[in-house]
Design a protein around this motif. Structure first.
Motif, PDB file in Angstrom:
ATOM      1  N   GLY A   1       0.783  -1.237   0.000  1.00  0.00           N
ATOM      2  CA  GLY A   1       0.000   0.000   0.000  1.00  0.00           C
ATOM      3  C   GLY A   1       0.810   1.281   0.000  1.00  0.00           C
ATOM      4  O   GLY A   1       0.598   2.156  -0.851  1.00  0.00           O
ATOM      5  N   PRO A   2       1.746   1.459   0.933  1.00  0.00           N
ATOM      6  CA  PRO A   2       2.511   2.713   0.944  1.00  0.00           C
ATOM      7  C   PRO A   2       3.308   2.944  -0.338  1.00  0.00           C
ATOM      8  O   PRO A   2       3.355   4.061  -0.854  1.00  0.00           O
ATOM      9  N   GLN A   3       3.918   1.887  -0.885  1.00  0.00           N
ATOM     10  CA  GLN A   3       4.666   2.040  -2.118  1.00  0.00           C
ATOM     11  C   GLN A   3       3.738   2.359  -3.289  1.00  0.00           C
ATOM     12  O   GLN A   3       4.084   3.159  -4.161  1.00  0.00           O
ATOM     13  N   LEU A   4       2.559   1.741  -3.313  1.00  0.00           N
ATOM     14  CA  LEU A   4       1.600   2.007  -4.382  1.00  0.00           C
ATOM     15  C   LEU A   4       1.157   3.458  -4.366  1.00  0.00           C
ATOM     16  O   LEU A   4       1.130   4.129  -5.396  1.00  0.00           O
ATOM     17  N   VAL A   5       0.823   3.957  -3.181  1.00  0.00           N
ATOM     18  CA  VAL A   5       0.372   5.351  -3.057  1.00  0.00           C
ATOM     19  C   VAL A   5       1.488   6.315  -3.459  1.00  0.00           C
ATOM     20  O   VAL A   5       1.249   7.306  -4.156  1.00  0.00           O
ATOM     21  N   ALA A   6       2.726   6.013  -3.056  1.00  0.00           N
ATOM     22  CA  ALA A   6       3.845   6.887  -3.390  1.00  0.00           C
ATOM     23  C   ALA A   6       4.185   6.815  -4.877  1.00  0.00           C
ATOM     24  O   ALA A   6       4.432   7.842  -5.515  1.00  0.00           O
ATOM     25  N   ALA A   7       4.202   5.611  -5.451  1.00  0.00           N
ATOM     26  CA  ALA A   7       4.591   5.451  -6.850  1.00  0.00           C
ATOM     27  C   ALA A   7       3.557   6.042  -7.801  1.00  0.00           C
ATOM     28  O   ALA A   7       3.908   6.653  -8.807  1.00  0.00           O
ATOM     29  N   VAL A   8       2.286   5.883  -7.476  1.00  0.00           N
ATOM     30  CA  VAL A   8       1.230   6.384  -8.352  1.00  0.00           C
ATOM     31  C   VAL A   8       1.041   7.892  -8.185  1.00  0.00           C
ATOM     32  O   VAL A   8       0.548   8.564  -9.076  1.00  0.00           O
ATOM     33  N   GLY A   9       1.478   8.429  -7.063  1.00  0.00           N
ATOM     34  CA  GLY A   9       1.364   9.868  -6.845  1.00  0.00           C
ATOM     35  C   GLY A   9       0.011  10.276  -6.305  1.00  0.00           C
ATOM     36  O   GLY A   9      -0.507  11.333  -6.665  1.00  0.00           O
ATOM     37  N   LEU A  10      -0.562   9.461  -5.429  1.00  0.00           N
ATOM     38  CA  LEU A  10      -1.886   9.745  -4.878  1.00  0.00           C
ATOM     39  C   LEU A  10      -1.846  10.714  -3.701  1.00  0.00           C
ATOM     40  O   LEU A  10      -2.886  11.030  -3.151  1.00  0.00           O
ATOM     41  N   ARG A  11      -0.667  11.157  -3.322  1.00  0.00           N
ATOM     42  CA  ARG A  11      -0.561  12.146  -2.251  1.00  0.00           C
ATOM     43  C   ARG A  11       0.453  13.192  -2.670  1.00  0.00           C
ATOM     44  O   ARG A  11       1.220  12.983  -3.607  1.00  0.00           O
ATOM     45  N   PRO A  12       0.486  14.325  -1.970  1.00  0.00           N
ATOM     46  CA  PRO A  12       1.402  15.394  -2.375  1.00  0.00           C
ATOM     47  C   PRO A  12       2.875  14.988  -2.248  1.00  0.00           C
ATOM     48  O   PRO A  12       3.223  14.059  -1.522  1.00  0.00           O
ATOM     49  N   VAL A  13       3.707  15.725  -2.936  1.00  0.00           N
ATOM     50  CA  VAL A  13       5.147  15.488  -2.899  1.00  0.00           C
ATOM     51  C   VAL A  13       5.658  15.775  -1.494  1.00  0.00           C
ATOM     52  O   VAL A  13       5.290  16.767  -0.872  1.00  0.00           O
ATOM     53  N   ASP A  14       6.518  14.876  -0.987  1.00  0.00           N
ATOM     54  CA  ASP A  14       7.065  15.022   0.361  1.00  0.00           C
ATOM     55  C   ASP A  14       8.280  15.933   0.405  1.00  0.00           C
ATOM     56  O   ASP A  14       8.564  16.537   1.437  1.00  0.00           O
ATOM     57  N   GLY A  15       9.017  15.994  -0.675  1.00  0.00           N
ATOM     58  CA  GLY A  15      10.224  16.813  -0.693  1.00  0.00           C
ATOM     59  C   GLY A  15      10.975  16.647  -1.991  1.00  0.00           C
ATOM     60  O   GLY A  15      10.433  16.192  -2.997  1.00  0.00           O
ATOM     61  N   THR A  16      12.257  17.016  -1.966  1.00  0.00           N
ATOM     62  CA  THR A  16      13.094  16.989  -3.154  1.00  0.00           C
ATOM     63  C   THR A  16      14.331  16.144  -2.892  1.00  0.00           C
ATOM     64  O   THR A  16      14.934  16.225  -1.824  1.00  0.00           O
ATOM     65  N   LEU A  17      14.705  15.348  -3.879  1.00  0.00           N
ATOM     66  CA  LEU A  17      15.924  14.561  -3.805  1.00  0.00           C
ATOM     67  C   LEU A  17      16.955  15.199  -4.728  1.00  0.00           C
ATOM     68  O   LEU A  17      16.710  15.359  -5.922  1.00  0.00           O
ATOM     69  N   THR A  18      18.090  15.588  -4.166  1.00  0.00           N
ATOM     70  CA  THR A  18      19.202  16.092  -4.963  1.00  0.00           C
ATOM     71  C   THR A  18      20.081  14.895  -5.286  1.00  0.00           C
ATOM     72  O   THR A  18      20.723  14.317  -4.406  1.00  0.00           O
ATOM     73  N   VAL A  19      20.087  14.507  -6.552  1.00  0.00           N
ATOM     74  CA  VAL A  19      20.727  13.271  -7.000  1.00  0.00           C
ATOM     75  C   VAL A  19      22.244  13.395  -6.931  1.00  0.00           C
ATOM     76  O   VAL A  19      22.824  14.380  -7.394  1.00  0.00           O
ATOM     77  N   SER A  20      22.883  12.364  -6.357  1.00  0.00           N
ATOM     78  CA  SER A  20      24.345  12.313  -6.356  1.00  0.00           C
ATOM     79  C   SER A  20      24.858  11.280  -7.364  1.00  0.00           C
ATOM     80  O   SER A  20      25.915  11.462  -7.942  1.00  0.00           O
ATOM     81  N   ALA A  21      24.102  10.195  -7.587  1.00  0.00           N
ATOM     82  CA  ALA A  21      24.503   9.186  -8.568  1.00  0.00           C
ATOM     83  C   ALA A  21      23.311   8.320  -8.944  1.00  0.00           C
ATOM     84  O   ALA A  21      22.427   8.088  -8.124  1.00  0.00           O
ATOM     85  N   CYS A  22      23.315   7.850 -10.188  1.00  0.00           N
ATOM     86  CA  CYS A  22      22.308   6.902 -10.668  1.00  0.00           C
ATOM     87  C   CYS A  22      23.024   5.693 -11.247  1.00  0.00           C
ATOM     88  O   CYS A  22      24.119   5.806 -11.792  1.00  0.00           O
ATOM     89  N   TYR A  23      22.382   4.533 -11.130  1.00  0.00           N
ATOM     90  CA  TYR A  23      22.987   3.304 -11.620  1.00  0.00           C
ATOM     91  C   TYR A  23      21.885   2.308 -11.925  1.00  0.00           C
ATOM     92  O   TYR A  23      20.751   2.442 -11.466  1.00  0.00           O
ATOM     93  N   GLU A  24      22.233   1.295 -12.722  1.00  0.00           N
ATOM     94  CA  GLU A  24      21.304   0.219 -13.035  1.00  0.00           C
ATOM     95  C   GLU A  24      21.363  -0.795 -11.901  1.00  0.00           C
ATOM     96  O   GLU A  24      22.429  -1.321 -11.598  1.00  0.00           O
ATOM     97  N   ALA A  25      20.252  -1.060 -11.296  1.00  0.00           N
ATOM     98  CA  ALA A  25      20.184  -1.988 -10.162  1.00  0.00           C
ATOM     99  C   ALA A  25      19.811  -3.376 -10.662  1.00  0.00           C
ATOM    100  O   ALA A  25      19.281  -3.544 -11.761  1.00  0.00           O
ATOM    101  N   SER A  26      20.079  -4.362  -9.834  1.00  0.00           N
ATOM    102  CA  SER A  26      19.658  -5.732 -10.141  1.00  0.00           C
ATOM    103  C   SER A  26      18.923  -6.290  -8.925  1.00  0.00           C
ATOM    104  O   SER A  26      19.126  -5.846  -7.800  1.00  0.00           O
ATOM    105  N   ASP A  27      18.063  -7.266  -9.185  1.00  0.00           N
ATOM    106  CA  ASP A  27      17.323  -7.868  -8.079  1.00  0.00           C
ATOM    107  C   ASP A  27      18.158  -8.963  -7.419  1.00  0.00           C
ATOM    108  O   ASP A  27      19.333  -9.140  -7.734  1.00  0.00           O
ATOM    109  N   ALA A  28      17.549  -9.710  -6.522  1.00  0.00           N
ATOM    110  CA  ALA A  28      18.282 -10.723  -5.746  1.00  0.00           C
ATOM    111  C   ALA A  28      18.854 -11.834  -6.624  1.00  0.00           C
ATOM    112  O   ALA A  28      19.880 -12.419  -6.292  1.00  0.00           O
ATOM    113  N   GLU A  29      18.203 -12.129  -7.754  1.00  0.00           N
ATOM    114  CA  GLU A  29      18.680 -13.182  -8.649  1.00  0.00           C
ATOM    115  C   GLU A  29      19.656 -12.664  -9.690  1.00  0.00           C
ATOM    116  O   GLU A  29      20.127 -13.422 -10.527  1.00  0.00           O
TER     117      GLU A  29
END
Length: 181
Positions: A33-61
């Motif tokens: 539920g919390p991730q769904l509400v945050a990802a879909v944007g059903l509530r106001p923005v909480d703040g701003t993220l100043t990006v330091s780095a981006c990368y391609e992530a992988s899952d557990a497998e």
């Protein structure tokens, strides 16, 4: 079966149906539920993220898990401390130093992105479908006053799982296209 026994079966089946639906709602609210509400944007923005780095992530497998960014989160409300957080399922690779409006859920930041919406919708749907199939079978038992055959409910559950997959992919693609336009 007597009328009294049939009414007792109806009552137990309907009570079980309500209990299964309440349990499903509670689990959705607790788990995705919390991730769904945050990802879909059903509530106001909480703040701003100043990006330091981006990368391609992988899952557990080791499979590709999308783009993640890390950076410093600045809350919109005054009095809250700045802290380092992870932007999960980023919409794109953000340049270091760029500011991204985010919503926070369970210690991670989320922005409106197709992959985040697709993942959240899929997890929610895959969690709900078995409970809805069980509730449907219990409702059929309640209507008959005796145990109902479960084959049609099982097939409906399998079709529901396929529909969840297709609809979550479609929702992710629509959000990704809307973000580009």
């Amino acid at each position: 079966m007597t009328a009294r026994a049939r009414n007792a079966v109806r009552g137990v089946a309907l009570l079980g149906c309500v209990a299964v639906l309440v349990l499903a709602g509670w689990l959705v609210r607790l788990l995705p539920g919390p991730q769904l509400v945050a990802a879909v944007g059903l509530r106001p923005v909480d703040g701003t993220l100043t990006v330091s780095a981006c990368y391609e992530a992988s899952d557990a497998e080791g499979y590709p898990g999308g783009t993640e960014c890390k950076g410093v989160y600045t809350p919109r409300r005054s009095g809250e401390p700045r802290r380092e957080v992870l932007l999960d399922d980023a919409a794109a690779r953000h340049e270091p130093g760029s500011a991204v409006p985010v919503r926070i859920a369970r210690g991670k930041a989320y922005e409106l992105s197709g992959s985040a919406v697709g993942h959240a919708c899929a997890v929610t749907g895959f969690l709900l479908v078995p409970f809805l199939a069980l509730a449907s079978w219990l409702l059929a038992c309640g209507r008959r006053g005796a145990p109902a055959r479960a084959e049609a409910h099982l097939l409906a559950a399998l079709a529901g799982l396929a529909a969840v997959f297709l609809l979550s992919v479609a929702a992710g693609l629509l959000v990704a296209l809307a973000a580009v336009l």
